[in-house]
Design a protein around this motif. Structure first.
Motif, PDB file in Angstrom:
ATOM      1  N   ILE A  94       0.870  -1.176   0.000  1.00 41.75           N
ATOM      2  CA  ILE A  94       0.000   0.000   0.000  1.00 41.75           C
ATOM      3  C   ILE A  94       0.905   1.223   0.000  1.00 41.75           C
ATOM      4  CG2 ILE A  94      -1.636   1.350   1.361  1.00 41.75           C
ATOM      5  CD1 ILE A  94      -2.823  -1.238   2.378  1.00 41.75           C
ATOM      6  N   VAL A  95       0.635   2.176  -0.901  1.00 40.03           N
ATOM      7  CA  VAL A  95       1.517   3.341  -1.020  1.00 40.03           C
ATOM      8  C   VAL A  95       0.783   4.676  -0.835  1.00 40.03           C
ATOM      9  CG1 VAL A  95       3.297   2.207  -2.389  1.00 40.03           C
ATOM     10  CG2 VAL A  95       1.294   3.173  -3.545  1.00 40.03           C
ATOM     11  N   ARG A  96      -0.533   4.656  -0.818  1.00 42.44           N
ATOM     12  CA  ARG A  96      -1.315   5.851  -0.472  1.00 42.44           C
ATOM     13  C   ARG A  96      -2.680   5.385  -0.006  1.00 42.44           C
ATOM     14  NH1 ARG A  96      -5.464   9.048  -3.023  1.00 42.44           N
ATOM     15  NH2 ARG A  96      -5.492  11.198  -2.263  1.00 42.44           N
ATOM     16  N   PHE A  97      -3.187   5.997   1.064  1.00 39.77           N
ATOM     17  CA  PHE A  97      -4.469   5.585   1.636  1.00 39.77           C
ATOM     18  C   PHE A  97      -5.171   6.864   2.074  1.00 39.77           C
ATOM     19  CE2 PHE A  97      -6.298   1.866   4.350  1.00 39.77           C
ATOM     20  CZ  PHE A  97      -7.586   2.345   4.179  1.00 39.77           C
ATOM     21  N   TRP A  98      -6.333   7.129   1.448  1.00 37.19           N
ATOM     22  CA  TRP A  98      -7.115   8.341   1.761  1.00 37.19           C
ATOM     23  C   TRP A  98      -8.512   7.923   2.211  1.00 37.19           C
ATOM     24  CZ3 TRP A  98     -11.841   9.562  -0.181  1.00 37.19           C
ATOM     25  CH2 TRP A  98     -12.346  10.829   0.131  1.00 37.19           C
ATOM     26  N   MET A  99      -9.064   8.633   3.198  1.00 37.61           N
ATOM     27  CA  MET A  99     -10.444   8.411   3.629  1.00 37.61           C
ATOM     28  C   MET A  99     -11.067   9.700   4.138  1.00 37.61           C
ATOM     29  SD  MET A  99     -10.546   4.755   5.715  1.00 37.61           S
ATOM     30  CE  MET A  99     -12.327   4.548   5.538  1.00 37.61           C
ATOM     31  N   THR A 100     -12.403   9.758   4.073  1.00 35.79           N
ATOM     32  CA  THR A 100     -13.196  10.735   4.807  1.00 35.79           C
ATOM     33  C   THR A 100     -14.549  10.094   5.097  1.00 35.79           C
ATOM     34  OG1 THR A 100     -13.780  13.085   4.947  1.00 35.79           O
ATOM     35  CG2 THR A 100     -14.363  11.953   2.913  1.00 35.79           C
ATOM     36  N   PHE A 101     -15.338  10.742   5.937  1.00 38.40           N
ATOM     37  CA  PHE A 101     -16.604  10.159   6.387  1.00 38.40           C
ATOM     38  C   PHE A 101     -17.662  11.245   6.488  1.00 38.40           C
ATOM     39  CE2 PHE A 101     -13.084   7.798   8.116  1.00 38.40           C
ATOM     40  CZ  PHE A 101     -13.442   6.476   7.961  1.00 38.40           C
ATOM     41  N   SER A 102     -18.922  10.803   6.536  1.00 44.15           N
ATOM     42  CA  SER A 102     -20.022  11.713   6.861  1.00 44.15           C
ATOM     43  C   SER A 102     -20.975  10.985   7.798  1.00 44.15           C
ATOM     44  CB  SER A 102     -20.760  12.165   5.598  1.00 44.15           C
ATOM     45  OG  SER A 102     -21.373  11.058   4.957  1.00 44.15           O
ATOM     46  N   GLY A 103     -21.802  11.763   8.464  1.00 43.93           N
ATOM     47  CA  GLY A 103     -22.760  11.183   9.384  1.00 43.93           C
ATOM     48  C   GLY A 103     -22.329  11.315  10.826  1.00 43.93           C
ATOM     49  N   GLU A 104     -23.287  11.136  11.690  1.00 44.56           N
ATOM     50  CA  GLU A 104     -23.060  11.298  13.126  1.00 44.56           C
ATOM     51  C   GLU A 104     -21.963  10.388  13.643  1.00 44.56           C
ATOM     52  OE1 GLU A 104     -25.710   9.571  16.483  1.00 44.56           O
ATOM     53  OE2 GLU A 104     -26.551  11.549  16.025  1.00 44.56           O
ATOM     54  N   ALA A 105     -21.881   9.176  13.104  1.00 51.16           N
ATOM     55  CA  ALA A 105     -20.894   8.201  13.575  1.00 51.16           C
ATOM     56  C   ALA A 105     -19.659   8.158  12.686  1.00 51.16           C
ATOM     57  CB  ALA A 105     -21.524   6.812  13.639  1.00 51.16           C
ATOM     58  N   GLY A 106     -19.503   9.116  11.794  1.00 51.37           N
ATOM     59  CA  GLY A 106     -18.431   9.085  10.814  1.00 51.37           C
ATOM     60  C   GLY A 106     -17.048   8.924  11.408  1.00 51.37           C
ATOM     61  N   GLY A 107     -16.351   7.870  11.008  1.00 44.17           N
ATOM     62  CA  GLY A 107     -14.987   7.637  11.429  1.00 44.17           C
ATOM     63  C   GLY A 107     -14.827   6.953  12.762  1.00 44.17           C
ATOM     64  N   ARG A 108     -15.919   6.579  13.401  1.00 41.53           N
ATOM     65  CA  ARG A 108     -15.821   5.947  14.724  1.00 41.53           C
ATOM     66  C   ARG A 108     -15.625   4.437  14.652  1.00 41.53           C
ATOM     67  NH1 ARG A 108     -20.768   9.080  17.937  1.00 41.53           N
ATOM     68  NH2 ARG A 108     -19.992  11.211  17.608  1.00 41.53           N
ATOM     69  N   GLY A 109     -15.750   3.885  13.445  1.00 42.79           N
ATOM     70  CA  GLY A 109     -15.560   2.453  13.303  1.00 42.79           C
ATOM     71  C   GLY A 109     -14.095   2.063  13.406  1.00 42.79           C
ATOM     72  N   THR A 110     -13.828   0.777  13.186  1.00 44.29           N
ATOM     73  CA  THR A 110     -12.478   0.243  13.338  1.00 44.29           C
ATOM     74  C   THR A 110     -11.910  -0.152  11.978  1.00 44.29           C
ATOM     75  OG1 THR A 110     -12.983  -0.581  15.554  1.00 44.29           O
ATOM     76  CG2 THR A 110     -11.070  -1.524  14.444  1.00 44.29           C
ATOM     77  N   LEU A 111     -10.767   0.403  11.656  1.00 40.22           N
ATOM     78  CA  LEU A 111     -10.040   0.075  10.427  1.00 40.22           C
ATOM     79  C   LEU A 111      -8.984  -0.978  10.761  1.00 40.22           C
ATOM     80  CD1 LEU A 111      -9.528   0.887   7.412  1.00 40.22           C
ATOM     81  CD2 LEU A 111      -7.817   2.492   8.281  1.00 40.22           C
ATOM     82  N   ARG A 112      -8.896  -2.018   9.916  1.00 41.49           N
ATOM     83  CA  ARG A 112      -7.910  -3.072  10.139  1.00 41.49           C
ATOM     84  C   ARG A 112      -7.175  -3.378   8.839  1.00 41.49           C
ATOM     85  NH1 ARG A 112     -12.478  -4.890  13.072  1.00 41.49           N
ATOM     86  NH2 ARG A 112     -12.084  -5.040  15.335  1.00 41.49           N
ATOM     87  N   ILE A 113      -5.869  -3.607   8.959  1.00 40.87           N
ATOM     88  CA  ILE A 113      -5.036  -4.007   7.828  1.00 40.87           C
ATOM     89  C   ILE A 113      -4.421  -5.359   8.156  1.00 40.87           C
ATOM     90  CG2 ILE A 113      -3.079  -3.408   6.355  1.00 40.87           C
ATOM     91  CD1 ILE A 113      -3.551  -0.476   7.072  1.00 40.87           C
ATOM     92  N   TYR A 114      -4.786  -6.373   7.337  1.00 36.24           N
ATOM     93  CA  TYR A 114      -4.288  -7.735   7.532  1.00 36.24           C
ATOM     94  C   TYR A 114      -3.240  -8.037   6.457  1.00 36.24           C
ATOM     95  CZ  TYR A 114      -8.629  -8.439  10.243  1.00 36.24           C
ATOM     96  OH  TYR A 114      -9.660  -8.345  11.147  1.00 36.24           O
ATOM     97  N   ILE A 115      -2.197  -8.755   6.841  1.00 43.06           N
ATOM     98  CA  ILE A 115      -1.118  -9.063   5.912  1.00 43.06           C
ATOM     99  C   ILE A 115      -0.795 -10.554   5.958  1.00 43.06           C
ATOM    100  CG2 ILE A 115       1.393  -8.786   5.618  1.00 43.06           C
ATOM    101  CD1 ILE A 115       1.061  -5.852   6.110  1.00 43.06           C
ATOM    102  N   ASP A 116      -0.594 -11.132   4.766  1.00 42.91           N
ATOM    103  CA  ASP A 116      -0.040 -12.484   4.616  1.00 42.91           C
ATOM    104  C   ASP A 116      -0.857 -13.552   5.341  1.00 42.91           C
ATOM    105  OD1 ASP A 116       1.906 -11.151   3.213  1.00 42.91           O
ATOM    106  OD2 ASP A 116       3.391 -11.223   4.826  1.00 42.91           O
TER     107      ASP A 116
END
Length: 688
Positions: A94-116
């Motif tokens: 991964i060489v670039r990762f962009w995000m944004t959110f909308s809504g009352e709960a925007g961005g409160r979730g959990t981001l996970r990156i799994y490898i191999d």
């Protein structure tokens, strides 16, 4: 600096044998390596939340705009519900990762990156903490922009490389995302959110060895990570001590060019200049930089656009270009050549231009079979007309044939509408792809920010918005994206299209610049836009919509100049179903009884004429008196109607003035059923 010295000595060997956090960070800050075709070779692709209704150019939905909460699938494991954003076979990074959110709960979730194939993520946490916080790294490789924007309306950008040997999967877990209707916009519901994302990733050949991202690798490379962050923040602009300086100062009369030559192998490592002219804005656009390497003319671009500011002398500061408000502009692109190089400055304008404090720094370069020529593509889409959805258009940034790498672009525009201009997505086709391997979620997302925000950001190494005053209203905006590890290699061809998708059907001046490298013999299929470079620059909305009577003695309402609206608001508005002349009407929204809105236009003739007005009708349109130069010309004009429509009304003889004329609209009665506010709209006025 530690990294600067290490790059030249070790990067080539590292890249040939092993890809790792170390090798990728070294590559990121090695400008010389950017000028060589990648080794080991890789492809660069993109995973994003683009609207899946977009399936083909010739089918409905190509300009679909539900670019949110689209995922590959849903996985359930250990009681979790995870939405899969990316799932790629390695080896890669991964060489670039962009995000944004909308809504009352925007961005409160959990981001996970799994490898191999590991069930345990190498990164886990709130998206903000991973992308623009400190969970992975620090600024500027993890940053939110603009810092002047409220946090929930920023774009969040991670440029730190995440290499993987076998596979990489990225997921997002949130109770606020609905899996039964991807792309739905339910953020009005409590606890819901919409997820916007774009992930650029490399894929190497199976034989390439990759050391996967891990906590141990982060600790091992702690020193080089800190040095990289420091170098990117400082700019890393130390020039080779053995370089030769070629002076480029010139006094250029209109139509005059001056050429400077280098007749040996080398590489331009630094360009600098100031422009002086009575009309500085026009000089920045009509003074053109042209460079030929080994007889191939690959650079042709207006000076201001090349340095990332367009035609206003503003501040910017990226890894490859800088400019200050005092006029000094500098470039740090490496531009190698095997035999010779010519640099030409041409004045395509109608005024004298002085080029001062101008020089090119030339350093030694050993040409090899990976060395590439630097190039640009520039053109202006002048007064181009576009609107939302099927009124949007795909505009070409670059069309290239050959073998090379796409390394960045900038966009300079003048917006004439009172709405956001950049809803359109990037579409990048590599080596003849039928469907683009890069399909984005919006122009501002592509340039690293979000939500059409107008606030500036200029001190990030790879993205910038030096000015955004034209994002929501008539004005000037500049966006820049310099690609680091997310450069896009191509073996045969590359086509870059960007949707022009403004929320208001209107005309814009829209001028993209693309930056690329190609091996000798490559072709730039885009013609040089001499007309666009000579075109008078737009400094006011009237430069694109002139408020003057046309050859038929009429004026489109969208050409009327706004003077005042003491109640409610106004806009120049398109309509989905009505056959508006010119496609746009002047719309006074939420008018109140007794208040007057004022607009102006100019006439080159005077005398008594017969006036015809073309208006639109609707249920919420009120009753108004209209005055021309203080005299009532339409009395109690009732535009109320159960159905939207067009209403043409003739007035008696009116007195047209030579020069400035004033139109005033006074609401005298509300629409039926309205209590406090009504609307009013004009399509065209004609004087016979």
């Amino acid at each position: 600096m530690f990294i600067a010295g290490l790059c030249a000595a070790t990067l080539s060997g590292l890249a040939m044998h092993t890809v790792s956090i170390e090798s990728l960070l070294l590559e990121m800050v090695d400008r010389d390596e950017r000028a060589r075709f990648p080794e080991p070779a890789f492809t660069c692709k993109q995973a994003s939340s683009y609207d899946r209704a977009s399936v083909a150019k010739d089918q409905p939905g190509w300009f679909g705009n539900k670019d949110r909460s689209w995922f590959l699938r849903v996985e359930r494991d250990r009681g979790r519900r995870e939405f899969v954003m990316m799932d790629a076979e390695g080896p890669g990074a991964i060489v670039r990762f962009w995000m944004t959110f909308s809504g009352e709960a925007g961005g409160r979730g959990t981001l996970r990156i799994y490898i191999d194939e590991s069930p345990v993520p190498v990164a886990e946490g709130r998206a903000f903490d991973i992308l623009s916080g400190s969970l992975v790294t620090g600024a500027p490789l993890a940053a939110s922009v603009s810092e002047a924007t409220i946090y929930r309306r920023r774009g969040h950008n991670l440029y730190f490389p995440i290499p993987y040997a076998k596979r990489c999967k990225v997921t997002y877990e949130s109770e606020g995302v609905h899996e039964d209707d991807y792309g739905a916009y339910r953020v009005h519901e409590p606890g819901t959110e919409a997820v916007y994302y774009s992930i650029n990733y490399r894929t190497y050949a199976p034989s390439v060895k990759v050391v996967s991202y891990s906590e141990a690798e982060l600790k091992k490379n702690k020193g080089i990570i800190a040095s990289t962050l420091k170098q990117l923040t400082a700019g890393g602009r130390t020039l080779s001590a053995e370089s030769a300086k070629l002076r480029l100062d010139a006094s250029l009369r209109p139509g005059e060019s001056k050429t400077f030559e280098v007749n040996n192998a080398g590489a331009i490592q630094h360009l600098a200049m100031r422009l002086q002219a009575e009309n500085k804005e026009q000089a920045l656009r009509s003074t053109v930089l042209e460079i030929a390497f080994d007889g191939e003319k690959t650079v042709w671009v207006p000076v201001g656009d090349f340095f990332g500011i367009g035609y206003k002398q503003i501040y910017t500061n990226t890894w490859y270009t800088t400019a200050d408000e005092d006029g000094l502009m500098q470039s740090y692109w490496i531009m190698p050549f095997a035999k010779n190089c010519t640099i030409t400055l041409s004045n395509l304008g109608s005024q004298p231009v002085s080029v001062t404090d101008a020089s090119a720094s030339i350093k030694d370069w050993t040409w090899d079979d990976r060395s590439m020529h630097f190039g640009t593509t520039w053109r202006q889409y002048t007064k181009i007309l576009a609107g939302p959805y099927e009124q949007a258009v795909d505009l070409g940034y670059a069309s290239l044939e050959g073998k090379g790498v796409y390394v960045g672009d900038g966009l300079v525009l003048f917006n004439t509408g009172y709405r956001w201009w950049g809803e359109g997505d990037e579409k990048i086709y590599v080596d003849g792809e039928k469907f683009p391997s890069h399909f984005g979620t919006g122009t501002e997302d592509y340039y690293g920010y979000a939500w059409c925000r107008s606030e500036t950001f200029t001190d990030h190494p790879f993205i910038a918005q030096p000015l955004g005053t034209g994002n929501f209203c008539p004005g000037y905006s500049v966006n820049v994206r310099m690609r680091a590890l997310d450069g896009i290699p191509f073996s045969n061809s590359l086509q870059f299209d960007m949707e022009l998708f403004p929320w208001l059907y209107s005309r814009l001046n829209y001028a993209p610049t693309a930056f690329w490298y190609m091996l000798p013999g490559g072709k730039n299929l885009s013609a040089r836009d001499l007309v666009g470079a000579r075109e008078p620059v737009a400094l006011d909305r009237a430069d694109i919509y002139p408020p003057v009577l046309d050859e038929n003695l009429g004026v489109e309402a969208e050409n009327l100049t706004w003077i005042s609206t003491p109640a409610g608001s106004f806009t120049y508005q398109s309509h989905d179903t009505l056959p508006l002349s010119g496609g746009v009407q002047l719309f006074w929204k939420d008018a109140e009884v007794g208040y007057r809105a004022s607009f102006g236009f100019n006439s080159n003739i005077e005398g008594v004429r017969s006036l015809t007005g073309v208006f639109t009708t609707a249920r919420d349109h009120g009753v108004a008196d209209i005055y021309l130069n203080g005299k009532k010309v339409f009395g109690k004009l009732d535009l109320g109607s159960d159905e939207p429509g067009i209403k043409t009304v003739k007035a008696g003889p009116v007195n047209l003035l030579k020069g400035r004329n004033l139109i005033e609209i006074e609401l005298v009665r509300h629409a039926k059923g309205a209590i406090n506010k009504s609307n009013f709209a004009i399509d065209r006025l004609s004087f016979e």
